[in-house]
Motif scaffolding. Structure first.
Motif, PDB file in Angstrom:
ATOM      1  N   ARG A 393       0.830  -1.209   0.000  1.00 26.79           N
ATOM      2  CA  ARG A 393       0.000   0.000   0.000  1.00 26.79           C
ATOM      3  C   ARG A 393       0.864   1.259   0.000  1.00 26.79           C
ATOM      4  NH1 ARG A 393      -5.271  -0.430   0.592  1.00 26.79           N
ATOM      5  NH2 ARG A 393      -6.174  -2.461   1.131  1.00 26.79           N
ATOM      6  N   TYR A 394       1.936   1.258   0.768  1.00 28.44           N
ATOM      7  CA  TYR A 394       2.829   2.416   0.766  1.00 28.44           C
ATOM      8  C   TYR A 394       3.486   2.590  -0.594  1.00 28.44           C
ATOM      9  CZ  TYR A 394       2.506   2.965   5.858  1.00 28.44           C
ATOM     10  OH  TYR A 394       2.062   3.200   7.132  1.00 28.44           O
ATOM     11  N   SER A 395       3.856   1.474  -1.210  1.00 28.81           N
ATOM     12  CA  SER A 395       4.484   1.537  -2.532  1.00 28.81           C
ATOM     13  C   SER A 395       3.539   2.175  -3.548  1.00 28.81           C
ATOM     14  CB  SER A 395       4.872   0.129  -2.987  1.00 28.81           C
ATOM     15  OG  SER A 395       5.375   0.139  -4.303  1.00 28.81           O
ATOM     16  N   ARG A 396       2.259   1.897  -3.422  1.00 25.57           N
ATOM     17  CA  ARG A 396       1.284   2.436  -4.375  1.00 25.57           C
ATOM     18  C   ARG A 396       0.849   3.868  -4.040  1.00 25.57           C
ATOM     19  NH1 ARG A 396      -4.679   0.112  -4.121  1.00 25.57           N
ATOM     20  NH2 ARG A 396      -4.521   1.394  -2.228  1.00 25.57           N
ATOM     21  N   ASP A 397       0.671   4.198  -2.761  1.00 20.05           N
ATOM     22  CA  ASP A 397      -0.032   5.417  -2.373  1.00 20.05           C
ATOM     23  C   ASP A 397       0.831   6.516  -1.764  1.00 20.05           C
ATOM     24  OD1 ASP A 397      -2.360   4.135  -3.160  1.00 20.05           O
ATOM     25  OD2 ASP A 397      -2.791   3.372  -1.148  1.00 20.05           O
ATOM     26  N   LEU A 398       2.018   6.190  -1.296  1.00 19.58           N
ATOM     27  CA  LEU A 398       2.778   7.167  -0.504  1.00 19.58           C
ATOM     28  C   LEU A 398       3.177   8.385  -1.334  1.00 19.58           C
ATOM     29  CD1 LEU A 398       3.493   7.310   2.413  1.00 19.58           C
ATOM     30  CD2 LEU A 398       5.692   6.248   1.936  1.00 19.58           C
ATOM     31  N   PHE A 399       3.627   8.169  -2.554  1.00 23.71           N
ATOM     32  CA  PHE A 399       4.056   9.294  -3.387  1.00 23.71           C
ATOM     33  C   PHE A 399       2.868  10.200  -3.717  1.00 23.71           C
ATOM     34  CE2 PHE A 399       5.267  10.997  -7.682  1.00 23.71           C
ATOM     35  CZ  PHE A 399       6.256  11.857  -7.224  1.00 23.71           C
ATOM     36  N   LYS A 400       1.704   9.587  -3.945  1.00 23.89           N
ATOM     37  CA  LYS A 400       0.501  10.372  -4.215  1.00 23.89           C
ATOM     38  C   LYS A 400       0.150  11.233  -3.003  1.00 23.89           C
ATOM     39  CE  LYS A 400      -4.421   9.827  -5.326  1.00 23.89           C
ATOM     40  NZ  LYS A 400      -5.507   8.842  -5.585  1.00 23.89           N
ATOM     41  N   LEU A 401       0.276  10.678  -1.807  1.00 23.86           N
ATOM     42  CA  LEU A 401      -0.013  11.451  -0.603  1.00 23.86           C
ATOM     43  C   LEU A 401       0.963  12.616  -0.448  1.00 23.86           C
ATOM     44  CD1 LEU A 401      -1.615  11.803   2.034  1.00 23.86           C
ATOM     45  CD2 LEU A 401       0.021  10.265   3.132  1.00 23.86           C
ATOM     46  N   ILE A 402       2.237  12.368  -0.746  1.00 20.59           N
ATOM     47  CA  ILE A 402       3.248  13.423  -0.621  1.00 20.59           C
ATOM     48  C   ILE A 402       2.900  14.603  -1.514  1.00 20.59           C
ATOM     49  CG2 ILE A 402       5.668  13.982  -1.017  1.00 20.59           C
ATOM     50  CD1 ILE A 402       5.119  12.260   1.456  1.00 20.59           C
ATOM     51  N   ASN A 403       2.438  14.328  -2.743  1.00 24.07           N
ATOM     52  CA  ASN A 403       2.102  15.391  -3.692  1.00 24.07           C
ATOM     53  C   ASN A 403       0.785  16.078  -3.369  1.00 24.07           C
ATOM     54  OD1 ASN A 403       4.360  15.354  -5.417  1.00 24.07           O
ATOM     55  ND2 ASN A 403       3.589  13.541  -6.467  1.00 24.07           N
ATOM     56  N   ASN A 404       0.116  15.654  -2.310  1.00 26.99           N
ATOM     57  CA  ASN A 404      -1.087  16.324  -1.838  1.00 26.99           C
ATOM     58  C   ASN A 404      -0.960  16.725  -0.375  1.00 26.99           C
ATOM     59  OD1 ASN A 404      -3.479  16.014  -3.989  1.00 26.99           O
ATOM     60  ND2 ASN A 404      -2.208  14.185  -4.076  1.00 26.99           N
ATOM     61  N   PHE A 405       0.254  16.688   0.140  1.00 26.09           N
ATOM     62  CA  PHE A 405       0.483  16.964   1.563  1.00 26.09           C
ATOM     63  C   PHE A 405       1.693  17.877   1.731  1.00 26.09           C
ATOM     64  CE2 PHE A 405       1.612  16.230   5.923  1.00 26.09           C
ATOM     65  CZ  PHE A 405       0.420  15.931   6.569  1.00 26.09           C
ATOM     66  N   VAL A 406       2.860  17.374   1.363  1.00 21.12           N
ATOM     67  CA  VAL A 406       4.072  18.202   1.457  1.00 21.12           C
ATOM     68  C   VAL A 406       3.997  19.336   0.444  1.00 21.12           C
ATOM     69  CG1 VAL A 406       6.586  18.194   1.313  1.00 21.12           C
ATOM     70  CG2 VAL A 406       5.381  16.213   2.236  1.00 21.12           C
ATOM     71  N   SER A 407       3.515  19.034  -0.751  1.00 29.07           N
ATOM     72  CA  SER A 407       3.223  20.039  -1.768  1.00 29.07           C
ATOM     73  C   SER A 407       1.855  19.731  -2.352  1.00 29.07           C
ATOM     74  CB  SER A 407       4.288  20.029  -2.867  1.00 29.07           C
ATOM     75  OG  SER A 407       4.202  18.824  -3.623  1.00 29.07           O
ATOM     76  N   PHE A 408       1.294  20.719  -3.064  1.00 25.12           N
ATOM     77  CA  PHE A 408       0.022  20.511  -3.763  1.00 25.12           C
ATOM     78  C   PHE A 408       0.295  20.390  -5.261  1.00 25.12           C
ATOM     79  CE2 PHE A 408      -3.377  22.254  -0.612  1.00 25.12           C
ATOM     80  CZ  PHE A 408      -3.147  21.146   0.191  1.00 25.12           C
ATOM     81  N   ARG A 409       1.234  19.519  -5.568  1.00 21.16           N
ATOM     82  CA  ARG A 409       1.652  19.353  -6.956  1.00 21.16           C
ATOM     83  C   ARG A 409       0.502  18.854  -7.827  1.00 21.16           C
ATOM     84  NH1 ARG A 409       7.115  15.939  -8.425  1.00 21.16           N
ATOM     85  NH2 ARG A 409       7.308  16.519 -10.642  1.00 21.16           N
ATOM     86  N   SER A 410      -0.266  17.904  -7.312  1.00 21.23           N
ATOM     87  CA  SER A 410      -1.384  17.373  -8.090  1.00 21.23           C
ATOM     88  C   SER A 410      -2.416  18.455  -8.381  1.00 21.23           C
ATOM     89  CB  SER A 410      -2.045  16.215  -7.341  1.00 21.23           C
ATOM     90  OG  SER A 410      -1.151  15.144  -7.157  1.00 21.23           O
TER      91      SER A 410
END
Length: 716
Positions: A393-410
């Motif tokens: 789950r981390y392999s699939r979702d962690l990067f997506k969370l980072i781009n909506n948490f640390v930055s709002f890249r998405s």
């Protein structure tokens, strides 16, 4: 904070945001100053993100993901993968060769992954996927021992042991096993057998003392019969002793004739409470208690039980009971009652003496303890099985969370919708992509008002109202002329499901510069229309009042012998409409006077000055509202909208005018479409406005010619 890592930042929303491109960036996030993070926490519900992944990250189970928990998840996943760049790929598959087995946890996780694949019949598989973990709960539940320390009754093949476990559940309640079955844990087991031991010790004390169980197995029944009449018999002997003390007391202590008269009119029976309050027998000095006849009928049954259960076994067949014999009987039961009062409070007495003796004499406690120890022994292995799912789950979702948490890249790049974007609302010829789920509209609107965004709160329902939710949709382009409470639209969530949406509340703010430009003119037209309608209504009401007064006035009396007057013809009611026409004429005259002043002032200028004057006039009217709207639109901030939803936004996330246009899309015809302008139902336009316009142009040209703008002045 000093850092050895070289960071990349991109600017969007009016602030710098960190750009995460590889695993090294992820692992170095712990060194990045959190003042540069866009968000510091977010809720685990109400956003478009896998809730199981969020729950795994949320270590303290407070329904919020914090920055420290995100860093812990990155560190954990990064240490278990040989190449942290795999976290950037967002894949739900992990190759077994990519699992880092240099640590004990890594080796255990790898062994668990291999064990799962072997169990699924994929022993030769080189990778494991999240799909392989879809039945992880069934898989864990199917294990003989699953590490939770709970033993279901069906886990044992021994029928006697199963019966004991079922008795424990019956007396002490159950604990749910990971399989969902009812079972027992160490705490429940210890409490049950402690009660068994205490109860058995108490029971043994009574069984081994002849003074306590003086009637053996019948002692308890005899004690119950004794206890039922103890106070009443003592009361009787006390009354007889009092009569022996003073003979005059015998009659009143036996109740008077008046007492019997008070119940004489009732329908009497042995269950009558008034009779039960009378003494057991008539009171006489030192009289023994009759056991056969002469008893109060309300107590006959209880005395018969005492006689059968206690008196006959101890004293033999007796017709009466002496006071001394009663005292001896009380002494006999004193030891038994003291033993009964010492009985430990427990839930196991319901099992019965024989069953408790059987359990106490068995080795079931030791066997159950061994089963619990064996179950807990595989706790780490089972945790490792769950860790495999967590890593996937981390392999699939962690990067997506980072781009909506640390930055709002998405959100700002538009490559993908942000996790807080719930879907798209179609309403008033527009589509709004910035839609958030809202639990409490009133509370959310109060705080979100500081965002400067035009928000339409909608109640959404589907499947006939069985499913309901509320959203806040941001309108960031167009105008608000036809946005009002009660308007309906369609909301499409991220799964493509459609919901009926109805506006229930609006937080009003400027939407666009275009709206601000036309706003003064629309307000002026609205004001003029309202005034015209008001004046016309007043004049019409006055005319109606005059007509009504004339209608109710009685006609003059006719002369004697004269023929009756013919009924008058209804004339055209000019007075009724005169007021309306006058009001409209007055308004048009005022407007015409203003326009004439403007035209005369403009025509008094040089030819090249006229366009500048017109532009200046337009700016004078629309400029202030446009400037105010421009400043407000530049300050639109996403932060308060998300903060009202439980986020902790750490930056001023601006939504400027160009970005706002990308969030709300207007209706446009598809490229290459063919459009027919022929409308068979179009309203026919009158000719007179064009004639008036032509006449106005001619008059304007004559005035300009008269003023000498064409170089030749007319002959005077």
């Amino acid at each position: 904070m000093a850092t050895s890592h070289t960071w990349k930042f991109f600017r969007a929303g009016g602030f710098d945001q960190v750009q995460i491109d590889n695993g090294a960036d992820l692992l170095s996030l712990k060194e990045l100053d959190q003042k540069l993070w866009v968000a510091l926490s977010c809720p685990t519900r109400g956003i478009e993100f896998d809730t199981k992944t969020l729950d795994l990250i949320d270590h303290d189970d407070d329904a919020r993901v914090h920055a420290t928990e995100v860093l812990a998840a990155i560190a954990w996943a990064g240490n278990l993968l040989r190449n942290p760049d795999l976290l950037i790929e967002g894949s739900d598959r992990v190759a077994l060769a990519d699992i880092n087995d240099n640590s004990k946890e890594g080796r255990q996780l790898l062994a668990s992954a291999q064990y799962i694949l072997k169990t699924l019949g994929k022993a030769d598989a080189a990778e494991i996927s999240l799909a392989d973990m879809s039945d992880i709960e069934k898989f864990v539940a199917g294990l003989e021992f699953n590490g939770d320390g709970v033993i279901p009754a069906g886990q044992s093949a021994d029928a006697a042991l199963r019966a004991t476990i079922e008795d424990i559940i019956k007396c002490r309640g159950s604990v749910a096993d990971r399989s969902g079955k009812a079972g027992i844990d160490q705490e429940t087991t210890d409490a049950f057998f402690a009660e068994v031991a205490a109860y058995s010790e108490w029971q043994a004390k009574g069984d081994g003392d002849a003074h306590i169980r003086f009637l053996e197995e019948k002692t308890l029944e005899a004690a119950d019969a004794f206890r039922a009449v103890k106070e009443k018999v003592s009361d009787y002997f006390t009354r007889c002793q009092l009569a022996a003390y003073d003979g005059r007391a015998a009659t009143p202590l036996s109740r008077s004739a008046d007492d019997y008269k008070s119940i004489a009119a009732q329908t009497l029976s042995s269950h009558n409470t008034d009779i039960a309050s009378f003494p057991l027998a008539t009171v006489e000095p030192d009289k023994p208690l009759p056991l056969i006849s002469g008893l109060n009928p309300a107590w006959q049954k209880q005395i018969d039980a005492l006689r059968t259960q206690a008196i006959v076994p101890l004293f033999g067949e007796k017709q009466v009971l002496l006071a001394s014999e009663w005292d001896a009987l009380c002494a006999k039961f004193a030891a038994f009652e003291a033993w009964q009062s010492a009985k430990p409070a427990s839930s196991i007495e319901q099992l019965g003496k024989a069953r408790l003796r059987e359990i106490s004499g068995s080795n079931h406690q030791e066997v159950i303890n061994d089963l619990i120890i064996q179950d807990k022994a595989v706790e780490n292995e089972v945790k490792a099985i769950r860790s495999v799912e967590q890593l996937l789950r981390y392999s699939r979702d962690l990067f997506k969370l980072i781009n909506n948490f640390v930055s709002f890249r998405s959100f700002y790049t538009g490559r993908d919708k942000a996790i807080f974007q719930l879907g798209t609302l179609y309403l008033d010829g527009r589509s709004c992509d910035l839609c958030l789920r809202v639990e409490d509209i009133g509370k959310h609107a109060e705080f979100a008002n500081m965002s400067g965004l035009y928000l339409a709160y909608c109640d959404c329902i589907r499947k006939g109202g069985t499913e309901k939710m509320s959203i806040a949709a941001a309108f960031t382009d167009g105008d608000s002329d036809f946005l009002m409470v009660g308007r309906n639209g369609i909301f499409y969530d991220r799964k493509g499901q459609d919901w009926d949406a109805t506006i229930v509340r609006i937080v009003d703010h400027p939407i666009s510069i275009r709206q601000a430009f036309w706003s003064p003119y629309k307000k002026l037209i609205k004001f003029i229309n309202e005034q015209l309608e008001k004046l016309a209504a007043q004049k019409a009401a006055a005319a109606d009042q005059k007509l009504l007064a004339a209608a109710v006035m009685p006609p003059p009396p006719a002369a004697p012998g004269a023929p009756p007057p013919a009924p008058p013809k209804t004339p055209f009611d000019v007075g009724k409409f005169a007021g309306i026409f006058a009001a409209i004429g007055l308004a048009l005259g005022a407007i015409g006077g203003i326009l004439a002043s403007l035209v005369s002032g403009i025509l008094g200028l040089q030819l090249w000055q006229i366009p500048l004057a017109i532009i200046g006039l337009i700016l004078l009217i629309s400029g202030p509202s446009m400037i105010v709207a421009w400043f407000k639109l530049k300050k639109r901030n996403l932060g308060p909208v998300l903060d009202a939803n439980g986020w902790a936004i750490n930056a001023r996330a601006r939504i400027n005018i160009p970005f706002g246009k990308s969030l709300t899309k207007m209706a446009n015809l598809p490229e290459g479409s063919r459009r027919s302008l022929s409308d068979p139902y179009a309203e026919k336009k009158p000719v007179w406005p064009y004639l008036v316009l032509i006449a106005g142009v001619i008059v304007a040209l004559l005035i300009v010619w008269q003023m000498g703008f064409f170089g030749v002045r007319p002959i005077e």
